[in-house]
Enzyme design. Structure first.
Site, PDB file in Angstrom:
ATOM      1  N   TYR A  61      17.040  29.051 -20.020  1.00  0.00           N
ATOM      2  CA  TYR A  61      15.627  28.846 -20.327  1.00  0.00           C
ATOM      3  C   TYR A  61      15.441  27.517 -21.047  1.00  0.00           C
ATOM      4  O   TYR A  61      16.393  26.934 -21.586  1.00  0.00           O
ATOM      5  CB  TYR A  61      15.075  29.991 -21.174  1.00  0.00           C
ATOM      6  CG  TYR A  61      15.620  30.055 -22.587  1.00  0.00           C
ATOM      7  CD1 TYR A  61      15.045  29.319 -23.622  1.00  0.00           C
ATOM      8  CD2 TYR A  61      16.714  30.858 -22.896  1.00  0.00           C
ATOM      9  CE1 TYR A  61      15.549  29.370 -24.908  1.00  0.00           C
ATOM     10  CE2 TYR A  61      17.232  30.917 -24.184  1.00  0.00           C
ATOM     11  CZ  TYR A  61      16.634  30.168 -25.193  1.00  0.00           C
ATOM     12  OH  TYR A  61      17.140  30.205 -26.469  1.00  0.00           O
TER      13      TYR A  61
ATOM     14  N   GLY B 199       0.382  -5.172  -6.402  1.00  0.00           N
ATOM     15  CA  GLY B 199      -0.045  -6.403  -7.052  1.00  0.00           C
ATOM     16  C   GLY B 199       0.942  -6.999  -8.027  1.00  0.00           C
ATOM     17  O   GLY B 199       0.683  -8.045  -8.612  1.00  0.00           O
TER      18      GLY B 199
ATOM     19  N   ARG C 223       1.305   3.284   3.773  1.00  0.00           N
ATOM     20  CA  ARG C 223       2.231   3.899   2.817  1.00  0.00           C
ATOM     21  C   ARG C 223       1.619   5.211   2.368  1.00  0.00           C
ATOM     22  O   ARG C 223       0.404   5.425   2.513  1.00  0.00           O
ATOM     23  CB  ARG C 223       2.455   2.989   1.615  1.00  0.00           C
ATOM     24  CG  ARG C 223       1.191   2.670   0.843  1.00  0.00           C
ATOM     25  CD  ARG C 223       1.408   1.579  -0.180  1.00  0.00           C
ATOM     26  NE  ARG C 223       0.135   1.137  -0.768  1.00  0.00           N
ATOM     27  CZ  ARG C 223      -0.026   0.002  -1.431  1.00  0.00           C
ATOM     28  NH1 ARG C 223       0.982  -0.818  -1.581  1.00  0.00           N
ATOM     29  NH2 ARG C 223      -1.204  -0.320  -1.948  1.00  0.00           N
TER      30      ARG C 223
ATOM     31  N   SER D 253      21.450  27.702 -28.376  1.00  0.00           N
ATOM     32  CA  SER D 253      20.207  26.982 -28.096  1.00  0.00           C
ATOM     33  C   SER D 253      20.442  25.536 -28.490  1.00  0.00           C
ATOM     34  O   SER D 253      20.777  25.242 -29.638  1.00  0.00           O
ATOM     35  CB  SER D 253      19.034  27.565 -28.891  1.00  0.00           C
ATOM     36  OG  SER D 253      17.854  26.825 -28.619  1.00  0.00           O
TER      37      SER D 253
ATOM     38  N   ARG E 128       5.332 -11.657   2.501  1.00  0.00           N
ATOM     39  CA  ARG E 128       4.908 -10.602   1.560  1.00  0.00           C
ATOM     40  C   ARG E 128       6.103  -9.894   0.943  1.00  0.00           C
ATOM     41  O   ARG E 128       7.120  -9.688   1.601  1.00  0.00           O
ATOM     42  CB  ARG E 128       4.044  -9.553   2.279  1.00  0.00           C
ATOM     43  CG  ARG E 128       2.737 -10.073   2.843  1.00  0.00           C
ATOM     44  CD  ARG E 128       2.050  -8.982   3.669  1.00  0.00           C
ATOM     45  NE  ARG E 128       0.759  -9.405   4.182  1.00  0.00           N
ATOM     46  CZ  ARG E 128      -0.405  -9.164   3.572  1.00  0.00           C
ATOM     47  NH1 ARG E 128      -0.418  -8.499   2.431  1.00  0.00           N
ATOM     48  NH2 ARG E 128      -1.528  -9.580   4.086  1.00  0.00           N
TER      49      ARG E 128
ATOM     50  N   CYS F  41      15.742  24.078 -27.198  1.00  0.00           N
ATOM     51  CA  CYS F  41      14.479  24.195 -27.936  1.00  0.00           C
ATOM     52  C   CYS F  41      14.022  22.865 -28.526  1.00  0.00           C
ATOM     53  O   CYS F  41      13.074  22.830 -29.294  1.00  0.00           O
ATOM     54  CB  CYS F  41      14.590  25.250 -29.032  1.00  0.00           C
ATOM     55  SG  CYS F  41      15.874  24.913 -30.248  1.00  0.00           S
TER      56      CYS F  41
ATOM     57  N   LYS G 266       7.183  -1.381   2.479  1.00  0.00           N
ATOM     58  CA  LYS G 266       6.289  -2.054   3.418  1.00  0.00           C
ATOM     59  C   LYS G 266       6.998  -2.337   4.738  1.00  0.00           C
ATOM     60  O   LYS G 266       6.475  -2.047   5.814  1.00  0.00           O
ATOM     61  CB  LYS G 266       5.764  -3.350   2.800  1.00  0.00           C
ATOM     62  CG  LYS G 266       4.700  -4.044   3.628  1.00  0.00           C
ATOM     63  CD  LYS G 266       4.146  -5.264   2.880  1.00  0.00           C
ATOM     64  CE  LYS G 266       3.405  -4.831   1.644  1.00  0.00           C
ATOM     65  NZ  LYS G 266       2.811  -5.978   0.908  1.00  0.00           N
TER      66      LYS G 266
ATOM     67  N   MET H   8       4.109  -8.077  -7.430  1.00  0.00           N
ATOM     68  CA  MET H   8       4.937  -9.167  -6.889  1.00  0.00           C
ATOM     69  C   MET H   8       4.081 -10.047  -5.982  1.00  0.00           C
ATOM     70  O   MET H   8       2.894  -9.801  -5.810  1.00  0.00           O
ATOM     71  CB  MET H   8       6.148  -8.574  -6.156  1.00  0.00           C
ATOM     72  CG  MET H   8       7.129  -7.907  -7.109  1.00  0.00           C
ATOM     73  SD  MET H   8       8.572  -7.263  -6.265  1.00  0.00           S
ATOM     74  CE  MET H   8       7.871  -5.999  -5.232  1.00  0.00           C
TER      75      MET H   8
ATOM     76  N   HIS I 262      -7.349  -3.785  -7.357  1.00  0.00           N
ATOM     77  CA  HIS I 262      -6.154  -3.752  -8.198  1.00  0.00           C
ATOM     78  C   HIS I 262      -6.330  -2.761  -9.346  1.00  0.00           C
ATOM     79  O   HIS I 262      -5.444  -1.935  -9.622  1.00  0.00           O
ATOM     80  CB  HIS I 262      -5.869  -5.156  -8.751  1.00  0.00           C
ATOM     81  CG  HIS I 262      -4.753  -5.207  -9.740  1.00  0.00           C
ATOM     82  ND1 HIS I 262      -4.956  -5.069 -11.101  1.00  0.00           N
ATOM     83  CD2 HIS I 262      -3.418  -5.343  -9.571  1.00  0.00           C
ATOM     84  CE1 HIS I 262      -3.792  -5.137 -11.724  1.00  0.00           C
ATOM     85  NE2 HIS I 262      -2.848  -5.311 -10.822  1.00  0.00           N
TER      86      HIS I 262
END
Length: 903
Positions: free
Chosen positions: A875, A106, A341, A787, A97, A855, A28, A108, A457
């Site tokens: 991979y 919302g 933002r 693997s 703020r 894997c 902010k 804080m 919110h």
């Protein structure tokens, strides 16, 4: 841009910062500074850094230098504004703020109207020429300060406000007059005195200092910590505090406040999106307490401010090159920018916006790839409601966050969490949500509110979490105390099933059937994206996936055990099979053959049992090699303990005991019970399994290798292109691998000689034990590929039994912050990851052409894919439905790596 910061400086004026100082000034504060630099109408103010917050949180008090710095900046602000904080005749008022580096909507605290007192409220009324406005602002200050700073229960103020409206016989707070508000202020101060044990402070500087400390404290509230865990935001960042001169949207009909998006955060479409509320302050909009009007209506309410806002929105989107979320206030016709933002968006909007910005020349394809992620793609693959289904429409609200959510109606967060933990799917229904509802929102399948809009919110948090949400369904009368909602005379009690469609805003009674996502249909080849395709979403996904595939270095394979799964994986873009688990081929009707193998007392019995299994295994592999023709197929030889193929010991013992009592015991059951007892292990996952089975049961692995080789030869003689890779599981020492490999090489040579076919089969191992990782250089002498089996490697590194710990204490570990995320979900870089990295380096040092893959389930986890790219694997392998996610993240990892190298 580099961050030029003074380590001794704890306060920055808005004119001193910029958007690249988010670590120091929070999102902010950095963006307020950036808008100030752009010459946009930002109320003057200053930002207290996150470094000050860290000192406060570590020591329990603010840095010694902070008060002096704040005083200097406050004096400068007072000179600029021509008035002093809280002065009696014409008071300067400020807001305090929060503002962390990452958006935490919302979570804080904020306090508005600081500087008002019994004395200055009269001066404000005189200066503004509006007595009601002044007392309304004072009422708001006491209410916010009491709850946020002094810890007074917010419901006490809400009940008093509702009582005042009821006494006046009005429904909204703007209908309360100045005299009503004066009485309310008096009542609020009594509440503060009674609950906090002190009077509401009349000194404006004391108000500001206490509010600053309260914002620091709000970094560690339960809801903030829960949100950070959910969003994987580090807990040591701290929050900045922004002190900004107040501008007022509650000065009458020519004033107001709103939130605007430069594009629709739900769909990504361009247009005028947002909410506006006349005669209100910003908290009224985001709290959803009063229903707003669409932003487009501002044009008829205040054309001058509307036109100016549209130009500013265009400036900001072009400057940030992204969707911007903007908060603004109009004070008697004067537009002020309070925040901007990069806006949270739905998964579909993320893909659409990324491609739109490429088409507009604002970003390139590489940047577009970074604007989306695998978690968003996974959301797009969820099912949607069937348009052809018969439905009973209850009402319609605002489509705030898309998806199809079905569950039982619950009316508070506690019940949502409780029922969810019992396995119930729930829809959290509220008039409006607030930050205290976060745990219930996380537990619910979807969120439904009767108030609020796309910027409330509920909407903002749901979009950030990827939860389905419908807001502002005004026809629904929600009664949280009686745990029910009514619509058109119909009563929906807690526990009744409802369905909500976050894409249309429709709310249905009962369970609505779902159908596959169009994105899944696209991946499966049932829907083709093109220039004429009406489905913009699929077209956007197609473009970004095509670019990801072009730039990624990691190949993506599938974990698949049969031809059906293999074909599905291939449609999803798999470039081979990274894990075929042969134990799945031993189940079902074949279990009896495995039992005969286990019960064999002689070599002849064992060979007979293996001979019966051989043609069945061979047929399985022929189907698999055909479905994956031309692509590698890694076949893991039998891995689990043999007792898993035998009946349950308790069930079998009861069966034998009952038979013996009837004197008709089955000889085979008796032999089975003896075998079960013989093979029983206290910890079978660390017992006779994997390569150990191949070494102690003669012929078992040889049979499997022969089935693989014969299937490959048959496929090759049929002009196919089989590419099997044989993987030996649970190797802990190179000697184990050498013995099995020698046997396998002999079998392969026999098959080559018998079929007259040259087979180029590679033999490697699974690295799933810490010792294997630590001796990888030795093991690579006998292995052509590794693997990494990260599921077992995680278990053995941590000493966890996954089946037990996830259900017992993982929740506590996550809540206490020991884990940011389960190590079975995302690779533990510091522990498991360190072993993977060292094994890669040692293995390649011995054998430079060593092929490396993974894997375990981490192969489809977005964050883990980036780690595997970083350490140099060739991979990743994952379940078929995770393949698109892995492809996308492999592309993002490559693009990020290239971007880092270029810098």
């Amino acid at each position: 841009m580099s961050e030029n910061k003074d380590p001794q400086k704890f306060v920055y004026d808005f004119t001193e910062g910029n958007k690249d100082l988010k670590d120091l000034l929070g999102g902010k504060g950095a963006n307020l500074a950036e808008m100030t630099n752009l010459g946009l109408p930002v109320p003057p103010g200053f930002t207290i850094t996150t470094e000050a917050c860290k000192v406060y949180l570590d020591s329990g008090e603010a840095p010694a230098e902070l008060r002096e710095e704040v005083s200097a900046h406050l004096e400068a602000l007072e000179r600029k504004m021509g008035k002093k904080l809280g002065q009696a005749d014409d008071p300067l008022l400020v807001s305090v703020r929060s503002g962390a580096k990452f958006s935490m909507p919302g979570m804080m605290d904020t306090v508005l109207n600081i500087g008002l007192s019994d004395e200055s409220v009269v001066g404000l009324a005189t200066q503004a020429g509006e007595e009601r406005f002044a007392w309304d602002s004072y009422r708001r200050l006491i209410q916010m300060f009491g709850k946020t700073v002094l810890g007074v229960g917010g419901e006490l103020f809400e009940e008093a406000l509702e009582a005042a409206k009821h006494a006046k016989k009005v429904t909204i707070d703007t209908d309360l007059g100045a005299d009503d508000l004066k009485k309310l202020v008096k009542h609020f101060k009594k509440i503060v005195k009674q609950e906090a044990g002190r009077d509401f402070p009349q000194d404006p500087r004391e108000q500001m200092d206490l509010a600053i400390n309260a914002v620091f404290d709000s970094w560690n509230t339960d809801r903030a910590k829960l949100y950070r865990r959910q969003e994987r935001i580090p807990g040591d960042l701290g929050t900045a505090v922004n002190v900004c001169s107040m501008v007022f949207g509650n000065l009458g009909p020519d004033s107001g406040t709103g939130v605007a998006f430069t594009r629709d955060p739900a769909s990504g479409h361009q247009g005028v999106y947002g909410d506006y509320l006349q005669n209100a302050q910003g908290e009224d909009v985001v709290a959803g307490i009063r229903n707003t009007v669409p932003l487009a209506e501002l044009e008829s309410i205040d054309k001058k401010s509307y036109d100016q806002l549209m130009k500013i929105m265009e400036t900001l989107e072009t400057h940030y090159k992204d969707l911007c979320d903007i908060e603004f206030t109009i004070e008697r016709g004067q537009l002020w920018m309070l925040q901007t933002r990069v806006g949270k968006r739905t998964a579909g909007a993320a893909f659409r916006i990324a491609t739109q910005l490429v088409d507009q020349g604002l970003i390139d394809e590489a940047e577009a790839l970074q604007r989306v992620n695998g978690a968003q793609l996974a959301q797009l693959m969820f099912p949607r409601f069937d348009d052809a289904a018969k439905t009973e429409l209850l009402g319609r609200g605002i489509a705030a966050s898309p998806g199809a959510a079905v569950g039982k109606a619950v009316f508070d967060s506690y019940t949502a969490v409780k029922w969810s933990r019992s396995g119930e799917k729930v829809i959290l229904i509220r008039r409006e949500t607030n930050p205290d509802d976060l745990d219930g929102m996380i537990a619910a399948e979807g969120i439904l509110t009767s108030r609020g809009g796309k910027t409330s919110h509920a909407a903002v948090v749901a979009r950030g979490m990827g939860k389905t949400c419908v807001c502002g369904a005004e026809d629904l009368e929600v009664d949280t105390k009686r745990r029910r909602m009514t619509v058109g005379g119909r009563v929906i009690e807690e526990g009744d099933t409802v369905s909500i469609d976050g894409s249309t805003g429709k709310v249905y009674l009962g369970e609505v059937p779902v159908v596959p996502s169009p994105v899944v249909e696209y991946f499966e080849g049932r829907m083709h994206a093109g220039a004429d395709d009406a489905n913009e979403l699929v077209a956007a996904v197609h473009r970004i996936m095509a670019y990801a595939d072009r730039v990624r270095r990691l190949r993506v394979r599938a974990n698949a055990d049969n031809a059906e799964d293999a074909l599905r994986a291939r449609r999803f873009g798999a470039q081979g099979i990274g894990l075929c688990r042969t134990e799945h081929m031993f189940l079902g009707e074949r279990r009896e053959m495995v039992e005969k193998l286990i019960l064999a007392d002689t070599d002849a019995e064992r060979e007979t049992a293996l001979a019966a299994l051989l043609p069945l295994q061979k047929a399985d592999f022929i189907e698999l090699f055909e479905s994956m023709d031309g692509l590698p197929v890694t076949v893991r030889l039998l891995d689990p303990p043999l007792h898993e193929f035998l009946p349950d010991i308790t069930e079998l013992s009861v069966r034998v005991a009952l038979a013996e009592s009837r004197k008709d015991a089955n000889e085979n059951d008796l032999r089975l019970l003896q075998a079960v007892h013989r093979l029983h292990e206290q910890n079978p996952m660390l017992g006779l399994r994997g390569v150990r089975l191949g070494l102690v049961i003669p012929g078992l692995f040889a049979m499997q290798v022969r089935a693989i080789a014969e299937a490959a030869a048959q496929r090759k003689n049929a002009k196919g292109d089989p590419r099997p890779e044989i993987m030996i599981p649970l190797v802990g020492t190179v000697q184990e691998l050498e013995i099995v490999r020698d046997e396998a090489d002999q079998v392969i040579a026999e098959v080559e000689a018998a079929t007259g076919t040259e087979l180029k089969l590679t033999i490697g191992t699974m690295i799933e034990l810490p010792r294997a990782a630590l001796t990888a250089g030795q093991i690579a002498e006998a292995a052509q590929f590794f693997s990494f089996g990260t599921n077992d490697l995680t278990q053995t590194v941590w000493g966890f039994s996954r089946d037990d710990v996830e259900a017992s204490f993982f929740t506590a570990y996550l809540e206490k912050g020991i884990f940011g995320v389960s190590p079975f979900e995302t690779i533990d870089r510091d522990g498991v990851g360190a072993l993977v990295r060292s094994a890669v380096e040692a293995g390649r040092a011995t054998r430079p052409d060593l092929k490396l893959g993974v894997c375990g389930e981490h192969g489809g986890d977005p964050e883990s894919v980036h780690f595997f790219h970083e350490v140099g694997l060739d991979y990743v392998s994952c379940s078929p439905f995770r393949i698109p996610v892995a492809r996308l993240e492999a592309g993002r990892a490559a693009a990020q790596s290239k971007g880092s190298d270029s810098r």
